[in-house]
Design a protein around this motif. Structure first.
Motif, short mmCIF file in Angstrom:
data_model
loop_
_atom_site.label_atom_id
_atom_site.label_comp_id
_atom_site.label_asym_id
_atom_site.label_seq_id
_atom_site.Cartn_x
_atom_site.Cartn_y
_atom_site.Cartn_z
N SER A 89 -16.87 3.75 -2.63
CA SER A 89 -16.08 2.63 -2.12
C SER A 89 -16.59 1.35 -2.78
O SER A 89 -17.79 1.16 -2.94
N VAL A 90 -15.63 0.54 -3.18
CA VAL A 90 -15.93 -0.70 -3.90
C VAL A 90 -15.61 -1.85 -2.96
O VAL A 90 -14.52 -1.87 -2.37
N GLU A 91 -16.54 -2.78 -2.79
CA GLU A 91 -16.36 -3.87 -1.79
C GLU A 91 -15.98 -5.19 -2.43
O GLU A 91 -16.75 -5.75 -3.22
N PHE A 92 -14.82 -5.68 -2.04
CA PHE A 92 -14.34 -6.98 -2.52
C PHE A 92 -14.35 -7.97 -1.35
O PHE A 92 -13.54 -7.82 -0.41
N PRO A 93 -15.22 -8.97 -1.36
CA PRO A 93 -15.20 -9.96 -0.28
C PRO A 93 -13.89 -10.75 -0.28
O PRO A 93 -13.29 -10.97 -1.33
N GLN A 94 -13.48 -11.14 0.92
CA GLN A 94 -12.22 -11.87 1.08
C GLN A 94 -12.33 -12.88 2.20
O GLN A 94 -13.13 -12.70 3.12
N ALA A 95 -11.46 -13.88 2.14
CA ALA A 95 -11.33 -14.78 3.29
C ALA A 95 -10.72 -13.97 4.43
O ALA A 95 -9.90 -13.09 4.19
N PHE A 96 -11.15 -14.25 5.67
CA PHE A 96 -10.53 -13.58 6.82
C PHE A 96 -9.22 -14.27 7.16
O PHE A 96 -9.17 -15.49 7.31
N LYS A 97 -8.16 -13.47 7.25
CA LYS A 97 -6.86 -14.01 7.67
C LYS A 97 -6.35 -13.19 8.83
O LYS A 97 -6.16 -11.98 8.72
N ARG A 98 -6.11 -13.87 9.93
CA ARG A 98 -5.63 -13.20 11.14
C ARG A 98 -4.42 -12.34 10.87
O ARG A 98 -3.48 -12.79 10.22
N GLY A 99 -4.45 -11.11 11.35
CA GLY A 99 -3.31 -10.22 11.21
C GLY A 99 -3.27 -9.49 9.87
O GLY A 99 -2.54 -8.53 9.69
N GLU A 100 -4.07 -9.97 8.90
CA GLU A 100 -4.03 -9.34 7.57
C GLU A 100 -5.24 -8.46 7.30
O GLU A 100 -5.16 -7.45 6.63
N ASN A 101 -6.40 -8.91 7.78
CA ASN A 101 -7.61 -8.10 7.54
C ASN A 101 -8.55 -8.24 8.73
O ASN A 101 -8.19 -8.85 9.74
N GLU A 102 -9.74 -7.67 8.62
CA GLU A 102 -10.64 -7.59 9.78
C GLU A 102 -11.75 -8.66 9.70
O GLU A 102 -12.22 -8.97 8.59
#
Ligand code: FAD
Ligand code: UDP
Length: 371
Positions: A302-315
């Motif tokens: 599994s490859v991990e890509f950090p992201q901004a948290f967006k309600r309803g889109e990711n955790e």
């Protein structure tokens, strides 16, 4: 109206500890709900078609010094002892992580590595953790050079990728989780107990919830059932800002995307976790068969890509610790205190960067308080 004594929101390890204690120690009935389609929260693992046990939400290694937490969980699982020895991909070679005395010899010519080793041991002693930010402030020229080197090669870009902000702006405790280690132990953790549940984390949580007084309802958000269930106590392990409908604003979180891929080769990389501080958009790659030493012809990464948290889109995987966010959390806590028999806990409910053992310990403490 359905009636239960205890309603627990979240079937992660925090909710599972409370449910298990309430049922086994107080003989009270408990309804555990989770909006996901599975139990175990972020510790969830399952068998991939390759036969490999895959950690869906990134690599999870249990580690603690607490005999109490270890003994408690040992009632629900046997263990596969596991010592995390990750590496970082630095200047086209693998380097031992946390950066330690062995790493010195991997990246510098022997004469320089020897000199730095001596200076590190003379300054700090042996088997000592030094935060990289402290090493950068060293008066001594060689040690300051080393601090700057490790900062640039291991921490600066990784931290920028992981948090989306400069290392100076995050809580120093976050980077201090991964110190420079003046020693030769290649382990990521120095805890007494380090292991993976032998049948996986999901089975561990399943065993904890296995009690006729506990019912579990999945794909059930709190918002959906809160007006149809009457409860005497509410235990909430979701985000506190969501519970209060964001009335004081959103608490910030950081998220991740996990790309899970099967590779047609027996092994993909030389260690369970390889960090990529400088190259690529992702931060790390995990090869899951290492966890339980599973022997299969293919492999899963599994490859991990950090992201901004967006309600309803990711955790919301990571709370972001800084004084401003702590103050906002505190405002929500003041509201929470006005609600009788309502408890916020867990990584999201407490807005704390808990590891699994800390989450278990905090849930056990909460049970002691209320029982
Ligand atoms: P969670 O596991 O987040 O469970 C909360 C649950 O509540 C979730 O299932 C969620 O769906 C549910 N929920 C939330 N809101 C609602 C709602 N309104 N209605 C219904 N359900 C709701 N720890 C370690 O010790 N070692 C590691 O190696 C490690 N690696 C990690 C790697 C990553 C990428 C991440 C993100 C975490 C890692 N952790 C690790 C930390 C570990 O995952 C947590 O400590 C632990 O899972 C916390 O459990 P919890 O029950 O408090 O929260
Ligand atoms: N870190 C880094 N480079 C690394 C490993 C960690 O800069 O190779 C920093 C980064 O800021 C990260 C923090 O140290 O967020 C804590 O790392 P840890 O491995 O504990 O993070 P987690 O496993 O919780 O994502």
């Amino acid at each position: 109206m359905e009636k239960v004594k205890n309603l627990i929101v979240g079937a992660g390890i925090s909710g599972a500890v409370l449910a298990e204690r309430l049922a086994s120690q107080l003989q009270e009935n408990v309804l555990v709900i989770d909006r996901r389609e599975h139990i175990a929260g972020n510790m969830f693992d399952s068998k991939h078609s390759s036969g490999i046990t895959v950690h869906r939400y990134g690599p999870h290694i249990f580690h603690t010094r607490s005999k109490k937490v270890w003994n408690y969980l040992s009632a629900f699982t046997s263990w596969h002892y596991f010592f995390l020895k990750p590496m970082a991909w630095v200047d086209n070679r693998y380097v031992t992580l946390p950066f330690n005395l062995n790493s010195l010899y991997q990246v510098f010519p022997a004469y320089l590595a020897q000199r730095l080793e001596k200076k590190l041991v003379d300054s700090y002693g042996y088997n000592v953790k030094v935060p990289v930010m402290k090493l950068r402030e060293q008066q001594e020229e060689d040690l300051r050079f080393l601090g700057q080197y490790v900062y640039e090669k291991i921490f600066e870009q990784y931290t920028l990728k992981q948090w989306g902000i400069a290392p100076e702006k995050i809580d120093p405790e976050v980077m201090a989780r991964v110190p420079v280690f003046v020693g030769k132990d290649d382990g990521y953790f120095q805890d007494t107990y380090q292991a993976i549940p032998a049948q996986g984390y999901t089975r561990l949580v399943e065993n904890m919830l296995h009690n006729s007084l506990i019912s579990v309802r999945l794909k059930t958000p709190f918002e959906k059932i809160k007006d149809t269930v009457e409860y005497q106590r509410l235990f909430y392990t979701g985000s506190i800002d969501e519970f209060f409908n964001y009335q004081f604003g959103e608490l910030p979180y950081r998220s991740l995307r996990f790309d899970i891929e099967q590779k047609n080769t027996e092994y993909y990389q030389p260690a369970v976790v390889i960090n990529y501080p400088n190259n690529f958009d992702f931060t790390r790659i995990c090869e899951h068969k290492y966890f339980l030493d599973e022997k299969t012809p293919s492999t899963v990464i599994s490859v991990e890509f950090p992201q901004a948290f967006k309600r309803g889109e990711n955790e919301p995987y990571y709370p972001i610790s800084n004084p401003q966010n702590a103050a906002l959390y505190e405002r929500y806590m003041q509201e929470a205190k006005k609600l009788p028999n309502t408890y916020f806990f867990g990584r999201l409910g407490a807005y704390k960067y808990y590891n699994m053992a800390q989450a278990v310990s905090a849930a056990l403490d909460l049970f002691e308080k209320i029982k």
